[in-house]
Design a protein around this motif. Structure first.
Motif, mmCIF file in Angstrom:
data_model
loop_
_atom_site.group_PDB
_atom_site.id
_atom_site.type_symbol
_atom_site.label_atom_id
_atom_site.label_comp_id
_atom_site.label_asym_id
_atom_site.label_seq_id
_atom_site.Cartn_x
_atom_site.Cartn_y
_atom_site.Cartn_z
ATOM 1 N N HIS A 130 0.839 -1.202 0.000
ATOM 2 C CA HIS A 130 0.000 0.000 0.000
ATOM 3 C C HIS A 130 0.879 1.260 0.000
ATOM 4 N N TYR A 131 1.929 1.258 0.810
ATOM 5 C CA TYR A 131 2.857 2.388 0.881
ATOM 6 C C TYR A 131 3.502 2.635 -0.484
ATOM 7 N N ILE A 132 3.966 1.584 -1.132
ATOM 8 C CA ILE A 132 4.621 1.712 -2.443
ATOM 9 C C ILE A 132 3.678 2.376 -3.441
ATOM 10 N N GLU A 133 2.445 1.928 -3.465
ATOM 11 C CA GLU A 133 1.452 2.493 -4.385
ATOM 12 C C GLU A 133 1.142 3.950 -4.036
ATOM 13 N N GLU A 134 0.950 4.228 -2.763
ATOM 14 C CA GLU A 134 0.615 5.591 -2.324
ATOM 15 C C GLU A 134 1.787 6.541 -2.555
ATOM 16 N N ARG A 135 3.001 6.073 -2.316
ATOM 17 C CA ARG A 135 4.202 6.884 -2.548
ATOM 18 C C ARG A 135 4.298 7.280 -4.024
ATOM 19 N N ALA A 136 4.098 6.310 -4.897
ATOM 20 C CA ALA A 136 4.160 6.593 -6.337
ATOM 21 C C ALA A 136 3.087 7.602 -6.729
ATOM 22 N N ARG A 137 1.886 7.436 -6.173
ATOM 23 C CA ARG A 137 0.791 8.362 -6.481
ATOM 24 C C ARG A 137 1.128 9.775 -6.010
ATOM 25 N N LEU A 138 1.625 9.896 -4.771
ATOM 26 C CA LEU A 138 1.964 11.213 -4.226
ATOM 27 C C LEU A 138 3.082 11.894 -5.017
ATOM 28 N N ILE A 139 4.102 11.145 -5.358
ATOM 29 C CA ILE A 139 5.214 11.720 -6.121
ATOM 30 C C ILE A 139 4.732 12.160 -7.503
ATOM 31 N N HIS A 140 3.928 11.325 -8.144
ATOM 32 C CA HIS A 140 3.396 11.672 -9.469
ATOM 33 C C HIS A 140 2.495 12.902 -9.378
ATOM 34 N N GLN A 141 1.637 12.943 -8.365
ATOM 35 C CA GLN A 141 0.738 14.087 -8.168
ATOM 36 C C GLN A 141 1.530 15.366 -7.950
ATOM 37 N N ARG A 142 2.541 15.313 -7.089
ATOM 38 C CA ARG A 142 3.362 16.494 -6.812
ATOM 39 C C ARG A 142 4.120 16.925 -8.066
ATOM 40 N N ALA A 143 4.617 15.961 -8.823
ATOM 41 C CA ALA A 143 5.340 16.299 -10.051
ATOM 42 C C ALA A 143 4.411 17.015 -11.030
ATOM 43 N N ASP A 144 3.164 16.537 -11.133
ATOM 44 C CA ASP A 144 2.190 17.198 -12.015
ATOM 45 C C ASP A 144 1.892 18.613 -11.537
ATOM 46 N N GLU A 145 1.738 18.771 -10.200
ATOM 47 C CA GLU A 145 1.458 20.093 -9.632
ATOM 48 C C GLU A 145 2.606 21.059 -9.867
ATOM 49 N N ASP A 146 3.810 20.537 -9.791
ATOM 50 C CA ASP A 146 5.004 21.369 -9.961
ATOM 51 C C ASP A 146 5.431 21.495 -11.424
ATOM 52 N N ASN A 147 4.661 20.855 -12.326
ATOM 53 C CA ASN A 147 5.033 20.827 -13.744
ATOM 54 C C ASN A 147 6.452 20.321 -13.946
ATOM 55 N N GLN A 148 6.806 19.303 -13.205
ATOM 56 C CA GLN A 148 8.121 18.700 -13.323
ATOM 57 C C GLN A 148 7.955 17.250 -13.740
ATOM 58 N N ASN A 149 9.053 16.663 -14.147
ATOM 59 C CA ASN A 149 9.027 15.248 -14.450
ATOM 60 C C ASN A 149 8.895 14.466 -13.146
ATOM 61 N N GLU A 150 8.266 13.284 -13.239
ATOM 62 C CA GLU A 150 8.187 12.426 -12.057
ATOM 63 C C GLU A 150 9.607 12.088 -11.626
ATOM 64 N N ARG A 151 9.836 12.111 -10.341
ATOM 65 C CA ARG A 151 11.193 11.870 -9.865
ATOM 66 C C ARG A 151 11.228 10.723 -8.869
ATOM 67 N N GLU A 152 12.406 10.159 -8.705
ATOM 68 C CA GLU A 152 12.598 9.031 -7.801
ATOM 69 C C GLU A 152 12.586 9.483 -6.349
ATOM 70 N N VAL A 153 13.235 10.597 -6.066
ATOM 71 C CA VAL A 153 13.312 11.108 -4.702
ATOM 72 C C VAL A 153 12.142 12.054 -4.473
ATOM 73 N N PRO A 154 11.391 11.854 -3.397
ATOM 74 C CA PRO A 154 10.243 12.723 -3.145
ATOM 75 C C PRO A 154 10.667 14.162 -2.901
ATOM 76 N N PRO A 155 9.858 15.103 -3.342
ATOM 77 C CA PRO A 155 10.175 16.502 -3.060
ATOM 78 C C PRO A 155 10.051 16.787 -1.570
ATOM 79 N N PRO A 156 10.747 17.796 -1.083
ATOM 80 C CA PRO A 156 10.679 18.135 0.344
ATOM 81 C C PRO A 156 9.239 18.374 0.788
#
Length: 185
Positions: free
Chosen positions: A51-77
């Protein structure tokens, strides 16, 4: 050195929602710990990890979309997600196999790769905490030496086992079998 300032204790898990990566060595230790757990507890932890793996990927992808950045491996601060190893009381279920970063968090940490920053748990050292110059010099010297040794150890392990990736997450270590990588060599 900082015993009177430390608020860390059983059930304190304020730092356990940070999203970070761990070494392959840490992952091997977690895999070993997972094999020692009763099947029901292991299954529960692995379900939480998935569940964590899936949620982490979703959060990182969502934040990347919000920031207009590419999806990244390391989560943003600032991105937070509770560790899958936490129980309902906020205690770590793999405590004796917890990663190095979990073992050292709480005290002021100096990273030579980021020399203008000093990181610490805000419960122990609120923003703006002052340190004496002598105390700071000793902390920087000791932690620089530790960082150099740690980099050498990680480099040696990665050279020996040649993993496809050199870091992972606690959730991936719980869900997978990193000890198998060690056996392949």
């Amino acid at each position: 050195l900082y015993g009177d300032r430390m608020q860390c204790g059983s059930g304190c898990s304020s730092c356990c929602s940070q999203m970070f990566r761990i070494t392959i060595m840490d992952a091997i230790m977690i895999s070993r710990k997972m094999k020692q757990l009763p099947a029901a507890e292991r299954d529960d932890l692995q379900a939480r990890a998935q569940h964590y793996i899936e949620e982490r990927a979703r959060l990182i992808h969502q934040r990347a979309d919000e920031d207009n950045q590419n999806e990244r491996e390391v989560p943003p601060p600032g991105l937070r997600l509770p560790c899958p190893a936490l129980n309902e009381q906020g205690a770590c279920r793999i405590y004796d196999a917890r990663p190095v970063v979990c073992r050292k968090w709480g005290i002021p940490l100096f990273d030579p790769q980021h020399p203008t920053e000093l990181q610490a748990c805000e419960l122990n050292f609120p923003p703006g905490t002052a340190f004496e110059d002598e105390e700071l010099d000793e902390l920087i010297d000791r932690q620089t030496e530790i960082a150099e040794r740690w980099q050498a150890v990680k480099g040696s392990v990665n050279a020996r086992y040649q993993p496809k990736q050199t870091s992972t997450t606690i959730a991936e270590a719980i869900a997978g079998d990193y000890e198998e990588m060690k056996k392949r060599k």
